[in-house]
Scaffold this motif. Structure first.
Motif, mmCIF file in Angstrom:
data_model
loop_
_atom_site.group_PDB
_atom_site.id
_atom_site.type_symbol
_atom_site.label_atom_id
_atom_site.label_comp_id
_atom_site.label_asym_id
_atom_site.label_seq_id
_atom_site.Cartn_x
_atom_site.Cartn_y
_atom_site.Cartn_z
ATOM 1 N N ILE A 66 0.835 -1.208 0.000
ATOM 2 C CA ILE A 66 0.000 0.000 0.000
ATOM 3 C C ILE A 66 0.865 1.251 0.000
ATOM 4 N N LEU A 67 1.936 1.239 0.788
ATOM 5 C CA LEU A 67 2.781 2.426 0.964
ATOM 6 C C LEU A 67 3.916 2.501 -0.053
ATOM 7 N N LYS A 68 3.936 1.590 -1.018
ATOM 8 C CA LYS A 68 4.996 1.588 -2.023
ATOM 9 C C LYS A 68 4.727 2.662 -3.066
ATOM 10 N N PHE A 69 5.773 3.413 -3.449
ATOM 11 C CA PHE A 69 5.636 4.509 -4.407
ATOM 12 C C PHE A 69 5.962 4.019 -5.820
ATOM 13 N N GLU A 207 0.890 12.121 -5.779
ATOM 14 C CA GLU A 207 1.039 11.966 -7.227
ATOM 15 C C GLU A 207 1.750 10.673 -7.588
ATOM 16 N N LYS A 208 2.263 9.958 -6.569
ATOM 17 C CA LYS A 208 3.065 8.761 -6.840
ATOM 18 C C LYS A 208 2.572 7.529 -6.090
ATOM 19 N N ASN A 209 1.454 7.675 -5.381
ATOM 20 C CA ASN A 209 0.909 6.553 -4.629
ATOM 21 C C ASN A 209 -0.585 6.782 -4.454
ATOM 22 N N LEU A 210 -1.400 5.785 -4.791
ATOM 23 C CA LEU A 210 -2.849 5.952 -4.769
ATOM 24 C C LEU A 210 -3.393 6.062 -3.354
ATOM 25 N N PHE A 211 -2.761 5.382 -2.395
ATOM 26 C CA PHE A 211 -3.210 5.487 -1.006
ATOM 27 C C PHE A 211 -3.037 6.912 -0.496
ATOM 28 N N GLY A 386 -14.254 10.287 -9.367
ATOM 29 C CA GLY A 386 -14.043 11.606 -9.947
ATOM 30 C C GLY A 386 -14.041 11.554 -11.460
ATOM 31 N N PRO A 387 -13.987 12.719 -12.120
ATOM 32 C CA PRO A 387 -14.015 12.767 -13.592
ATOM 33 C C PRO A 387 -12.755 12.179 -14.225
ATOM 34 N N TYR A 388 -11.580 12.470 -13.648
ATOM 35 C CA TYR A 388 -10.319 11.922 -14.155
ATOM 36 C C TYR A 388 -9.238 12.136 -13.094
ATOM 37 N N GLY A 389 -8.141 11.414 -13.227
ATOM 38 C CA GLY A 389 -7.011 11.587 -12.327
ATOM 39 C C GLY A 389 -7.278 11.183 -10.890
ATOM 40 N N ASN A 390 -8.301 10.364 -10.646
ATOM 41 C CA ASN A 390 -8.644 9.939 -9.271
ATOM 42 C C ASN A 390 -8.855 11.137 -8.347
ATOM 43 N N MET A 393 -10.929 10.171 -5.383
ATOM 44 C CA MET A 393 -10.527 8.968 -4.658
ATOM 45 C C MET A 393 -10.416 9.276 -3.166
ATOM 46 N N THR A 394 -11.299 8.687 -2.375
ATOM 47 C CA THR A 394 -11.266 8.848 -0.923
ATOM 48 C C THR A 394 -10.821 7.537 -0.282
ATOM 49 N N MET A 395 -10.622 7.564 1.026
ATOM 50 C CA MET A 395 -10.110 6.393 1.723
ATOM 51 C C MET A 395 -11.068 5.203 1.603
ATOM 52 N N VAL A 396 -12.350 5.446 1.825
ATOM 53 C CA VAL A 396 -13.321 4.352 1.754
ATOM 54 C C VAL A 396 -13.473 3.868 0.317
ATOM 55 N N TYR A 397 -13.445 4.780 -0.647
ATOM 56 C CA TYR A 397 -13.509 4.364 -2.049
ATOM 57 C C TYR A 397 -12.289 3.523 -2.405
ATOM 58 N N TYR A 398 -11.151 3.860 -1.863
ATOM 59 C CA TYR A 398 -9.920 3.101 -2.096
ATOM 60 C C TYR A 398 -10.069 1.667 -1.584
ATOM 61 N N VAL A 399 -10.632 1.507 -0.382
ATOM 62 C CA VAL A 399 -10.880 0.175 0.171
ATOM 63 C C VAL A 399 -11.906 -0.566 -0.680
ATOM 64 N N PHE A 400 -12.973 0.139 -1.061
ATOM 65 C CA PHE A 400 -14.014 -0.462 -1.900
ATOM 66 C C PHE A 400 -13.437 -0.962 -3.220
#
Length: 442
Positions: A66-69, A207-211, A386-390, A393-400
């Motif tokens: 999760i924390l990997k860039f 910008e380098k990690n989705l979490f 979101g429309p583009y570029g995440n 993206m919120t924390m719960v959406y990330y888990v979902f």
């Protein structure tokens, strides 16, 4: 002898109480405690669509993944943390300096202890500013230790009276917050275009990690939603508390959005935010302003979701505030009127302090609820973050997304516990601050 007679009765009372609680404990164990414990164990296993039937122990691998860039960050986390701790200390020292100067001006008398403290802070600030061009980790730690030492001396030496700090706690918090933001965004801009600080690290990491993208977006949403929502709720509660007629009607009107389905609310707002036929853009154009691409521009994603959430929850918060206002004894206001206090003085000296327990409760609940935002994003953007570029993206959406779409149950459980850790830290900070500023009246 008395204890021998009392003890069996207490045991029987305790057993009877636990028997009454047993059905609730069984239901909680099945539907709450067991899933929580199982998901925690699951966070240490590699369990995805490839290992559906044979998950294996992965240790901390899910958390590391999760924390990997995707790309290297500009500077390590510990460096940004040290800078931010230094900015926190400098901003707290600035607050003490302001209060010390105000205290001397109020007494119209020089206090050499305070003068030395103010002079030491100014010298430290000048030395830090002149050393920024050649500031390495060793010198940074020296400034950190010096700031901590000066703060310890000022706090233990009671440079500022505790009564002055407690009487103006909220003003002090605002001064500290503004000063910290100025330090973080003005003085982090180092030389050669390099910036430092925990905020800069998170922005770069997002910008380098989705979490981290989800964490930054959710934090931005919390900062935008909670203060505005609570302020509007307090204003509505004050207005409702001041009217005599149709109070029940207006309470119902404001409370209806909270009990309405989130999906229905989001669909209505989706039409309101429409670029071409939306009501909001129609109002903006009629006022001579340019229309906004609410649902298509990434920079408006979080503000758009915040507007919907504020509108939906403001009625509930207002009702809680209204209940708190009605619990304040009118005796305080009558005594203030005898002393000639105006409405503003009544609010800041009576209403606001006595409403602090209610505010504290709503702050805790609102922050926790805001960190769990999901349905509004899912409905407004047709199941996309979101429309583009995440951008949504919120924390719960990330888990979902990890759990339902990617079928990576192990890493999704790890992400859920990281979210729990973030909420726990924010709640702990709020409780520690609340112990200092909340006034309970028995």
């Amino acid at each position: 002898m008395a204890r021998a007679h009392i003890k069996p009765s207490r045991v029987r009372e305790s057993l009877l109480a636990y028997l009454f609680l047993l059905p609730a404990l069984v239901v909680l164990s099945i539907f709450t405690f067991w899933p929580i414990g199982f998901s925690f164990v699951l966070s240490f296993f590699k369990w995805d669509f490839r290992n559906m039937k044979n998950p294996y122990f992965y240790g901390l691998g899910n958390y590391k993944e999760i924390l990997k860039f995707d790309y290297p960050v500009k500077f390590p986390f510990y460096k940004g943390l040290i800078y931010s701790v230094l900015y926190i200390l400098l901003s707290v020292l600035f607050l003490l300096v302001i209060f010390a100067i105000v205290e001397m001006l109020g007494k119209k008398k020089l206090d050499w202890k305070k003068v030395i403290f103010v002079a030491a802070y100014l010298i430290l600030l000048v030395l830090y500013g002149t050393s920024m061009a050649h500031l390495n980790m060793g010198r940074l730690l020296v400034f950190l230790v010096a700031s901590a030492g000066l703060l310890t001396w000022g706090w233990r030496g009671k440079i500022v009276s505790s009564k002055l700090l407690s009487d103006h706690a909220w003003l002090g918090f605002v001064i500290w917050l503004v000063t910290y933001v100025l330090f973080e965004f003005r003085f982090t801009a180092g030389f050669n275009g390099q910036s430092y600080g925990i905020v800069d690290f998170l922005i770069d990491a997002s910008e380098k990690n989705l979490f981290f993208k989800a964490l930054v977006n959710t934090t931005y949403y919390v900062i935008l939603t909670v203060p505005i929502g609570l302020s509007l709720a307090l204003l509505i509660a004050l207005l409702l508390n001041s009217i005599e007629k149709f109070k029940a009607f207006f309470r119902t009107v404001f409370f209806i959005p909270f009990v309405t389905s989130v999906v229905a609310v989001s669909l209505i707002w989706k039409w309101i935010f429409n670029d071409d036929v939306g009501l909001l853009n129609y109002i903006l154009v009629s006022m001579g302003l340019q229309p906004v691409k609410w649902l298509k521009d990434a920079k408006w994603t979080i503000p758009t979701v915040s507007i919907v959430s504020i509108w939906r929850h403001v009625g509930y918060n207002a009702m809680i505030f209204l209940a708190g206002l009605q619990n304040i004894d009118t005796f305080y206001y009558e005594a203030a009127e005898v002393d000639g206090a105006n409405s503003l003085q009544k609010f800041f000296k009576i209403t606001w302090p006595l409403l602090s327990p209610t505010t504290f409760f709503l702050l805790i609940v609102s922050v926790i609820g805001a960190f769990k935002v999901f349905q509004e994003v899912f409905t407004l953007y047709d199941g996309l973050p979101g429309p583009y570029g995440n951008s949504g993206m919120t924390m719960v959406y990330y888990v979902f997304d990890l759990f339902y779409r990617q079928q990576r149950m192990g890493i999704a459980s790890a992400a859920a516990y990281l979210l729990f850790l973030v909420i726990l830290v924010f709640t702990f900070i709020q409780y520690r601050v609340g112990d200092k500023v909340v006034e309970y009246v028995s």
